[in-house]
Design a protein around this motif. Structure first.
Motif, PDB file in Angstrom:
ATOM      1  N   GLN A   1      54.797 -23.573  56.955  1.00  0.00           N
ATOM      2  CA  GLN A   1      54.606 -23.769  57.804  1.00  0.00           C
ATOM      3  C   GLN A   1      55.081 -23.453  58.896  1.00  0.00           C
ATOM      4  O   GLN A   1      54.409 -23.014  60.396  1.00  0.00           O
TER       5      GLN A   1
ATOM      6  N   HIS B   1      46.692 -13.321  60.522  1.00  0.00           N
ATOM      7  CA  HIS B   1      47.661 -14.327  60.803  1.00  0.00           C
ATOM      8  C   HIS B   1      47.360 -16.209  60.628  1.00  0.00           C
ATOM      9  O   HIS B   1      47.953 -16.993  60.411  1.00  0.00           O
TER      10      HIS B   1
ATOM     11  N   THR C   1      49.534 -20.608  64.468  1.00  0.00           N
ATOM     12  CA  THR C   1      51.334 -19.742  64.288  1.00  0.00           C
ATOM     13  C   THR C   1      52.467 -20.694  64.786  1.00  0.00           C
ATOM     14  O   THR C   1      53.460 -20.581  64.256  1.00  0.00           O
TER      15      THR C   1
ATOM     16  N   THR D   1      56.743 -18.487  61.205  1.00  0.00           N
ATOM     17  CA  THR D   1      56.393 -18.214  62.752  1.00  0.00           C
ATOM     18  C   THR D   1      56.419 -16.880  63.177  1.00  0.00           C
ATOM     19  O   THR D   1      56.952 -16.389  64.168  1.00  0.00           O
TER      20      THR D   1
ATOM     21  N   CYS E   1      48.364 -19.126  58.153  1.00  0.00           N
ATOM     22  CA  CYS E   1      49.091 -20.025  58.727  1.00  0.00           C
ATOM     23  C   CYS E   1      48.385 -21.796  58.863  1.00  0.00           C
ATOM     24  O   CYS E   1      49.349 -22.618  57.839  1.00  0.00           O
TER      25      CYS E   1
END
Length: 582
Positions: free
Chosen positions: A432, A453, A328, A435, A457
């Motif tokens: 990306q 999550h 992440t 976060t 990601c």
């Protein structure tokens, strides 16, 4: 009378003057001479028969006596046994030679293939990384295949780029790029895989830098110029996590940005213009192994297993936040996103004991992220671009000429047998970098939402996911039909969880894409009556640490051959002009 006339002619010959004529000898003496002549002929026949046949049976055959058929049958049987024994011995010797490097490969003749190319325009580095408690020779077969295919590719490209007899280059490529490739099997983590992903990744960074420096010195001795290099990674099992960590730290610690905007690139150690090419993993636990064990176990058992596996076990069973951070955090996602292609291979249908399908392909039961079916040819891959247009995400096909995976099998037949499906996720622009901790939950459902999550990601970077069905090469046991149906229908009545292996193909005909949770259900379990031993983790890379392990995992060689050929083709399709736009 005929014999008498013959003796008369013989004795009356002008060359024989010491013997009298037949009339002077008489009939009795003539009879004696006849017997002597016949005896000489008889002895000559015996000598010839013994010479040709080599046994007393030849004498009996010559004399017309009764044959000893039983003895002849025994002799033929003994000769057949000797031939069979010699054939078996030759096969065993050939097999023994094929169970250790250099392996016997059904590739082209490699005599005279080039080694290191002097002053290449670009040097491609491919680093192979073994798994937990592994050794570099675990990937010896894969290493050998990669080197052979890369050498063949370099030879073809050198021929295509060399002047013709008239001194002219090809019209289609008047200024061909000189490519060279180095395939390195990492050794820095041998016998050191218990001290955590971080330490293993740090050692790998230093090994990569040292290998690049040594190999570039061979190709550009005493040169101070900046040269183009590409880095590709193939990590098996834990090696895939080592690779993700190492590439992030290599960029963070030893690279600087050169230029601004789309034309910027990294400069490694002030000497090399670095481009990230292909990142590939095989049976890598991208989501860790907590809640992703072959059989469900309580958290206390996971903690006990993590303690036995030391620091690496604590990372894999997520007793710390390293796995979550790597999936992440932008520090790890940005370098991974800069690879031109990302590929993940996973064993389907419960054939991998250490790394089940869900964590190898980072699939989440709560994720609806779309996975698009790829073309039937495994050579067509989506380009990692920010655009959502699928046509812009595909590359050109590789040459149609392919070697057979097994003797007597066509490549298409072997591919359909072992490769279940190939899907890809589309790259989303700048996703990306998201976060945020908005998806961080509280309470007992923490792991469940964290997997969701992490899965999304990683999916947003754009991956190709290939699912392997290795059951045909594994020992299996057939169970009663009723037992399997009851066992699988009790937990859930959803039809998607009872899909057969063929259902993935029917879903392809019905849909253009699948969500992460639907894909996880389609490839997690097979609805047939056979239960295979979950030994696919080593077989997917043709594990070859010893001759015994090489023999046990020979069934995975078609997979390795296909992976190696596709990966090398992808590496050599790197284009310097396109790479500067990434």
């Amino acid at each position: 009378m005929l014999l008498k006339d013959l003796l008369n002619k013989l004795l009356s010959s002008p060359h024989i003057t010491t013997f009298p004529s037949i009339e002077e000898i008489g009939y009795f003496e003539s009879f004696i001479l006849s017997i002597m002549f016949i005896s000489i002929l008889w002895l000559m026949c015996i000598s010839i028969s013994l010479t040709l046949v080599g046994s007393a049976d030849g004498f009996r055959i010559t004399m017309g006596r009764k044959l000893d058929t039983e003895k002849l049958k025994e002799m033929a049987k003994a000769e057949s046994i000797r031939k069979s024994f010699r054939s078996t011995t030759d096969y065993i010797n050939e097999l023994k030679n094929d169970l250790s490097p250099p392996f016997r490969l059904e590739l082209q003749d490699l005599d005279g293939l080039p080694g290191a190319i002097h002053s290449p325009d670009v040097t491609h580095f491919l680093f192979l990384m073994h798994g937990h408690r592994g050794q570099s020779k675990d990937l010896a077969y894969m290493h050998t295949v990669m080197q052979r295919i890369a050498a063949t590719k370099k030879k073809r490209m050198s021929r295509a780029g060399s002047p013709s007899r008239r001194g002219r280059l090809s019209k289609t490529d008047p200024n061909p790029v000189k490519h060279d490739m180095v395939v390195h099997n990492a050794v820095s983590n041998e016998h050191k895989t218990d001290d955590g992903i971080q330490n293993g990744g740090d050692r790998l960074v230093e090994e990569m830098r040292q290998v690049i420096e040594d190999e570039m010195e061979k190709r550009h001795p005493n040169s101070k110029d900046v040269f183009d290099i590409t880095i590709s990674i193939l990590g098996n099992s834990l090696g895939g996590l080592y690779g993700r960590y190492a590439i992030a730290k290599l960029v963070e610690r030893h690279c600087v940005r050169d230029g601004k905007g789309a034309n910027s690139c990294w400069i490694l150690d002030g000497r090399y213009r670095l481009h990230l090419n292909v990142f590939c993993t095989t049976a890598t636990p991208h989501l860790g192994v907590s809640k992703h064990t072959f059989l469900p176990i309580p958290r206390t058992a996971e903690i006990a297993a993590a303690t036995i596996m030391k620091d690496t076990g604590k990372d894999l069973f997520r007793m710390n936040d390293l796995i979550h951070t790597m999936a992440t955090c932008p520090t790890f996602l940005r370098p991974l996103a800069n690879f031109r292609k990302r590929i993940a291979y996973a064993n389907a249908f419960n054939t991998d004991f250490p790394v089940p399908t869900a964590t190898a392909a980072f699939l989440s039961e709560n994720s609806t992220y779309p996975h698009y079916f790829e073309d039937e040819s495994l050579n067509i891959q989506p380009e990692a671009t920010p655009s959502l247009n699928m046509e812009q995400g595909a590359t050109a096909k590789s040459p149609k000429r392919r070697r057979s995976f097994k003797k007597g099998n066509s490549p298409d037949r072997a591919r359909k047998k072992l490769f279940v499906a190939s899907l890809y996720t589309r790259t989303l622009e700048n996703k990306q970098e998201d976060t945020s901790d908005s998806m961080q939950p509280d309470g007992a459902d923490k792991h469940k939402d964290e997997f969701h999550h992490m899965s999304e990601c990683l999916d947003q970077l754009g991956w190709k996911k290939v699912f392997i069905d290795i059951r045909s090469e594994l020992p299996s046991v057939e169970l009663p039909k009723g037992f399997i149906k009851k066992k699988r229908k009790e937990p859930s009545k959803e039809p998607s969880k009872d899909e057969s292996p063929r259902c993935i193909h029917s879903l392809k005909r019905q849909r253009k894409s699948l969500s992460s949770k639907d894909l996880a259900s389609a490839v997690a379990q097979a609805n047939d009556n056979r239960v295979s031993w979950p030994l696919g983790h080593n077989m997917i890379v043709a594990f070859s640490r010893s001759r015994m392990s090489t023999l046990m995992n020979r069934g995975g060689r078609p997979v390795v051959d296909a992976v190696a050929k596709e990966l090398v083709e992808d590496i050599f399709t790197w284009d310097s002009q396109k790479s500067t736009k990434q």
